[in-house]
Design an enzyme around this catalytic site. Structure first.
Site, mmCIF file in Angstrom:
data_model
loop_
_atom_site.group_PDB
_atom_site.id
_atom_site.type_symbol
_atom_site.label_atom_id
_atom_site.label_comp_id
_atom_site.label_asym_id
_atom_site.label_seq_id
_atom_site.Cartn_x
_atom_site.Cartn_y
_atom_site.Cartn_z
ATOM 1 N N ASN A 109 0.715 -1.200 -0.177
ATOM 2 C CA ASN A 109 -0.013 -0.071 0.010
ATOM 3 C C ASN A 109 0.752 1.217 -0.044
ATOM 4 O OD1 ASN A 109 -2.529 1.465 0.072
ATOM 5 N ND2 ASN A 109 -1.705 1.899 2.503
ATOM 6 N N HIS A 111 0.953 5.182 1.312
ATOM 7 C CA HIS A 111 0.133 6.026 2.107
ATOM 8 C C HIS A 111 0.883 7.469 2.409
ATOM 9 C CE1 HIS A 111 -1.986 7.124 5.849
ATOM 10 N NE2 HIS A 111 -0.929 7.564 6.382
ATOM 11 N N SER A 138 4.915 6.782 1.949
ATOM 12 C CA SER A 138 5.459 5.624 2.237
ATOM 13 C C SER A 138 5.006 4.393 1.747
ATOM 14 C CB SER A 138 5.219 5.408 3.987
ATOM 15 O OG SER A 138 5.871 6.517 4.657
ATOM 16 N N ASP A 147 -2.300 0.693 8.249
ATOM 17 C CA ASP A 147 -1.053 1.804 7.928
ATOM 18 C C ASP A 147 -0.112 1.224 8.789
ATOM 19 O OD1 ASP A 147 -2.495 3.088 6.023
ATOM 20 O OD2 ASP A 147 -3.070 4.538 7.489
#
Length: 313
Positions: A109, A111, A138, A147
């Site tokens: 992912n 972020h 990130s 996260d």
């Protein structure tokens, strides 16, 4: 490029990070290929972009469907596409623990903050309000905790006097587009990186009792009770294999392993005569639990009897 890793990308909106990943994948030396773009939003404009670029798409609105069931239906499409890695790119759904567990270590992912700072939403406003000198982005592995997975890469972006959340977000988005494709490419290529593979083997070997690492003929090896139970083999003796060598019961078992699954096992030069088997690491879908099991078995075969007996309890 042959043997590129197939990737599925999840989006909920415009899909600019998806587009960055897609266009980066068109480079001849890119190690991944975007094979499917999925969304929970039928109005996501990123779906039209993917379709125009010849990438398969799938959309399933989540309203009225239990979270775990929706995740499973999306996952079925991912599996049918052959994707081995999932990249979340502006996917605005919290995923179920069941789904994240099944894709642990294979789902990334991006972020918009310098994690671990500012998990969740409104990251740019929070960075400005805190008086930070930099915001940023990130890329991390996805875990059940929001996260919170291991960070794979970051890019700081300076906060300029007078910045608003929107102006900072615009510059961070440029950084996201650069960072995500670079990190994803490095991530999918790690299976052919001898340094990364050695570190994985080293960690698994070190988890066993009273293990000592020592080089043998220029190659890393691991010993217990003064005897070697594993060696790291980096394309030695003209093979293409990066492998860990482990002890079998003898040449017969070695031959049976190679015959049964030649994509996983090979008979190493010199060591093979004594029943050592080469467990190939530079291949797709390495089962690291399988590697750990063989390291444990090999350790047990050479460990002092008293120490090996302790492992049985």
């Amino acid at each position: 490029m042959a043997d590129r890793t197939p990737v599925a990308v999840f989006i909920s909106g415009s899909g600019t990070n998806m587009a960055a990943l897609l266009y980066a994948s068109r480079a001849a030396d890119c190690p991944y290929e975007v094979v499917l773009v999925l969304s929970n939003n039928p109005d996501a404009s990123g779906l039209k972009l993917a379709e125009a670029e010849g990438v398969a798409t799938f959309c399933l609105p989540h309203q009225g469907i239990p979270r775990a069931e929706h995740d499973a239906l999306m996952e079925a499409q991912v599996l049918a596409s052959g994707a081995q890695v999932i990249a979340l790119a502006g996917y605005m759904r919290i995923l179920s623990p069941e789904f994240t567990g099944r894709w642990e270590g294979r789902m990334l992912n991006i972020h918009p903050s310098l994690l671990p700072k500012y998990k969740g939403l409104h990251t740019h406003d929070r960075a400005i309000e805190a008086g930070d000198s930099h915001g940023g982005c990130s890329v991390h592995l996805v875990t059940a905790e929001l996260d919170d997975g291991p960070i794979l890469g970051q890019t700081p972006v300076a906060i300029i006097p007078g910045d608003t959340g929107d102006t900072l977000a615009g510059r961070v988005l440029f950084a996201e587009h650069q960072l995500y494709s670079r990190v994803l490419a490095k991530f999918v290529a790690r299976g052919s990186d001898p340094v990364w593979l050695l570190d994985k083997c080293r960690a698994l070997a070190a988890a066993l009792p009273q293990v000592e690492e020592r080089e043998s003929h220029g190659a890393p090896g691991w010993r217990v009770g003064g005897k070697y139970f594993a060696y790291f083999n980096d394309q030695h003796h003209g093979t293409d294999h990066i492998a860990v060598l482990v002890k079998t019961s003898g040449p017969d078992e070695l031959a049976a392993l190679v015959e049964q699954d030649p994509d996983v096992w090979f008979r190493p030069a010199y060591y093979g005569a004594s029943g050592w088997a080469g467990l190939i690491l530079n291949r797709a879908d390495v089962d690291w639990e399988h590697v750990a099991d063989w390291l444990r078995r090999s350790w047990t075969a050479v460990a002092p009897r008293r120490l090996a007996a302790m492992m049985e309890f």
